[in-house]
Each structure stands twice: as C-alpha cells, then as structure tokens.
Design an enzyme around this catalytic site. Structure first.
Site, PDB file in Angstrom:
ATOM      1  N   LYS A  13       0.826  -1.212   0.000  1.00 41.15           N
ATOM      2  CA  LYS A  13       0.000   0.000   0.000  1.00 41.15           C
ATOM      3  C   LYS A  13       0.859   1.260   0.000  1.00 41.15           C
ATOM      4  CE  LYS A  13      -2.085  -0.715   3.964  1.00 41.15           C
ATOM      5  NZ  LYS A  13      -1.585  -2.023   4.399  1.00 41.15           N
ATOM      6  N   ARG A  88      -9.360   1.426   9.235  1.00 43.71           N
ATOM      7  CA  ARG A  88      -8.928   0.060   9.518  1.00 43.71           C
ATOM      8  C   ARG A  88     -10.028  -0.744  10.203  1.00 43.71           C
ATOM      9  NH1 ARG A  88      -3.382   0.818   9.254  1.00 43.71           N
ATOM     10  NH2 ARG A  88      -1.962  -0.803   9.712  1.00 43.71           N
ATOM     11  N   ARG A 123      11.623  -5.636   4.200  1.00 46.00           N
ATOM     12  CA  ARG A 123      11.161  -4.248   4.178  1.00 46.00           C
ATOM     13  C   ARG A 123      12.052  -3.345   5.030  1.00 46.00           C
ATOM     14  NH1 ARG A 123       5.093  -2.188   5.027  1.00 46.00           N
ATOM     15  NH2 ARG A 123       5.183  -2.854   7.191  1.00 46.00           N
ATOM     16  N   ARG A 156      11.255  -1.898  10.838  1.00 44.95           N
ATOM     17  CA  ARG A 156      10.257  -1.548  11.842  1.00 44.95           C
ATOM     18  C   ARG A 156      10.194  -2.634  12.909  1.00 44.95           C
ATOM     19  NH1 ARG A 156       4.872   0.026   8.541  1.00 44.95           N
ATOM     20  NH2 ARG A 156       3.976  -0.951  10.402  1.00 44.95           N
ATOM     21  N   ARG A 167      -0.523  -8.988  13.290  1.00 46.01           N
ATOM     22  CA  ARG A 167      -1.086  -7.925  12.449  1.00 46.01           C
ATOM     23  C   ARG A 167      -1.951  -8.499  11.328  1.00 46.01           C
ATOM     24  NH1 ARG A 167       4.065  -4.995  10.726  1.00 46.01           N
ATOM     25  NH2 ARG A 167       2.668  -3.543   9.667  1.00 46.01           N
TER      26      ARG A 167
HETATM   27  P1  AMP Z   1       0.900   0.779   9.301  1.00 48.29           P
HETATM   28  O1  AMP Z   1       2.140   1.580   9.070  1.00 48.29           O
HETATM   29  O2  AMP Z   1      -0.262   1.239   8.475  1.00 48.29           O
HETATM   30  O3  AMP Z   1       1.141  -0.702   9.184  1.00 48.29           O
HETATM   31  O4  AMP Z   1       0.480   1.052  10.826  1.00 48.29           O
HETATM   32  C1  AMP Z   1       1.329   0.694  11.886  1.00 48.29           C
HETATM   33  C2  AMP Z   1       0.539   0.565  13.185  1.00 48.29           C
HETATM   34  O5  AMP Z   1      -0.075   1.819  13.511  1.00 48.29           O
HETATM   35  C3  AMP Z   1      -0.618  -0.424  13.144  1.00 48.29           C
HETATM   36  O6  AMP Z   1      -0.204  -1.757  13.399  1.00 48.29           O
HETATM   37  C4  AMP Z   1      -1.521   0.120  14.248  1.00 48.29           C
HETATM   38  O7  AMP Z   1      -1.004  -0.203  15.532  1.00 48.29           O
HETATM   39  C5  AMP Z   1      -1.373   1.620  14.075  1.00 48.29           C
HETATM   40  N1  AMP Z   1      -2.378   2.164  13.124  1.00 48.29           N
HETATM   41  C6  AMP Z   1      -2.149   2.755  11.915  1.00 48.29           C
HETATM   42  N2  AMP Z   1      -3.307   3.140  11.348  1.00 48.29           N
HETATM   43  C7  AMP Z   1      -4.291   2.770  12.201  1.00 48.29           C
HETATM   44  C8  AMP Z   1      -5.709   2.882  12.180  1.00 48.29           C
HETATM   45  N3  AMP Z   1      -6.363   3.439  11.140  1.00 48.29           N
HETATM   46  N4  AMP Z   1      -6.405   2.404  13.252  1.00 48.29           N
HETATM   47  C9  AMP Z   1      -5.770   1.865  14.300  1.00 48.29           C
HETATM   48  N5  AMP Z   1      -4.447   1.706  14.387  1.00 48.29           N
HETATM   49  C10 AMP Z   1      -3.698   2.165  13.353  1.00 48.29           C
END
Ligand code: AMP
Ligand code: ZN
Length: 210
Positions: A13, A88, A123, A156, A167
């Site tokens: 994404k 999400r 990554r 990360r 996740r």
């Molecule tokens: P990402 O970089 O999109 O994988 O987000 C990393 C982490 O941030 C996720 O595993 C969640 O803990 C938190 N996070 C990001 N976006 C959201 C969202 N829309 N709702 C809840 N938690 C989020």
C-alpha cells in the site's frame, strides 16, 4: 480524487500510495507514518499509541478519528488525498462518512498471507520521511540510505515475524469487513499484488481510471 488503499500489512500500500501521489499530485495520508512520527517525538498521542503498535494491535478508534479529521482539513488535501492505513475498522469508515468526506475509489491490494511474511523480512523504512523500500523488490540507490532525503533505512519493530502474524490476524478480523462495506457503496476494486512493483502500479492505475 479521494482514494482509500486497503490491504494486509506488507501488501505494498505504502509503495503504491507514493507512486499514485506523484502521478496525481495529491498527498498520501498514512496514519501509520503519522503515529510513528508521534512516537518518535514523544507526544501524548505517541505515548498512548506506542504499546498498541509494538504489539501489532490497532490504536483505539477515537484517537485515529480525531487525528484524521484534523489532517484532512489541511489545505494540501483540498484536491484529493490517498488514505494509506485508514480506515482500519468499520467504525472508522462510518466516522469518515459522518465527517462528510466523499470517497471516490477504494482499492484493495491483495497478497496471500504466505507471501506477506516473506516480504516483510526485506522491508526497510526511512527513519526521517517514512518512505518504504525492499532490499530485493525496491532497493534504494545506496544501500541503507533513503533516495529522497538521505535518511537512514531501518527495520520496523512491528515487522518482526511474530508481530506480523498478529497484524495479519487483526487485518482479517477487523479490516477485511471494510471490503463488504465499500462493495455495498460500489466503490471497491481489487488489485492482485504482483511480483514487480511496476506491474502492480499498472493494475492500480487501471483500476483508478476504470
Ligand atoms: P501501518 O504503518 O499502516 O502498518 O500502521 C502501523 C501501526 O499503527 C498499526 O499496526 C496500528 O497499531 C497503528 N495504526 C495505523 N493506522 C491505524 C488505524 N487506522 N487504526 C488503528 N491503528 C492504526
Ligand atoms: Zn527519507
């Protein structure tokens, strides 16, 4: 043009969002990057979010909804935006509808679970700007260094294999119901994630124009 990108962690994404952003001159709004920034800066929001993120869990809806509402009101979003990582959950999608935000396209980038874990190990992200790389599929010009701003590329914490599994579980349970939500609004397209980034981009642009 207001776009939502859905997809499991590591489906690509972030990468596609950056490419669409430069094609259409609209910003990427990545809640993950915003939260990581807040954690790095040690803001109250960051302190609240950190334990959820490290565990691979979602940060509570109320926190995200407030954050995104503020972000989408900024002037750079007035001609459109690409949401990467938001919504999400169904309550987050409902909140977006209730804010009066009109969404034009929802794209799911689909990659089977088996391939996700393998992708995640390669990554790397820029510590400074959050741009994402892959040691095999999208290597930077100079190893360990961001092409955009020379920032250091790091792994990360939540890309550790055990956390990736958590996740993925969270994605299937809490985020996948959004496919139905947006299919009912006739906005959903599904793009099969390809081995090569350009091939996925091709399908993504086709879906946006179709
Ligand atoms: P990402 O970089 O999109 O994988 O987000 C990393 C982490 O941030 C996720 O595993 C969640 O803990 C938190 N996070 C990001 N976006 C959201 C969202 N829309 N709702 C809840 N938690 C989020
Ligand atoms: Zn960078």
């Amino acid at each position: 043009m207001n776009v939502i990108l859905l997809g499991a962690p590591g489906a690509g994404k972030g990468t596609q969002a950056e490419i669409i952003s430069s094609c259409f001159h609209i910003p990427v709004v990545s809640t993950g990057n915003m939260l990581r920034e807040a954690v790095k800066d040690g803001t109250p929001l960051g302190l609240k979010a950190k334990s959820f993120m490290d565990a691979g869990d979602l940060v509570p809806d109320a926190v995200l909804v407030g954050m995104i509402q503020e972000r989408l009101q900024q002037s750079d979003c007035k001609n459109g935006f690409i949401l990467d990582g938001f919504p999400r959950t169904v309550p987050q999608a409902e909140a977006l509808d209730n804010m009066g935000v009109k969404i034009d396209h929802v794209l799911e980038i689909h990659v089977p679970d088996e391939r996700i874990v393998e992708r995640m190990s390669g990554r790397r992200v820029c510590e400074k700007c959050g741009a994402s790389y892959h040691i095999q599929y999208r290597p930077p010009a100079q190893s360990g260094v961001c092409d955009v701003d020379g920032g250091k590329l790091v792994q990360r914490v939540d890309d550790a294999p055990e956390t990736v599994k958590v996740r993925l579980g969270v994605y299937h349970k809490q985020t996948e119901p959004l496919k139905d939500y947006y299919a009912k609004q006739k906005k959903l397209s599904i793009v099969e994630g390809q081995e090569k980034i350009v091939d996925t981009t091709h399908l993504t642009l086709q879906a946006l124009e179709g």
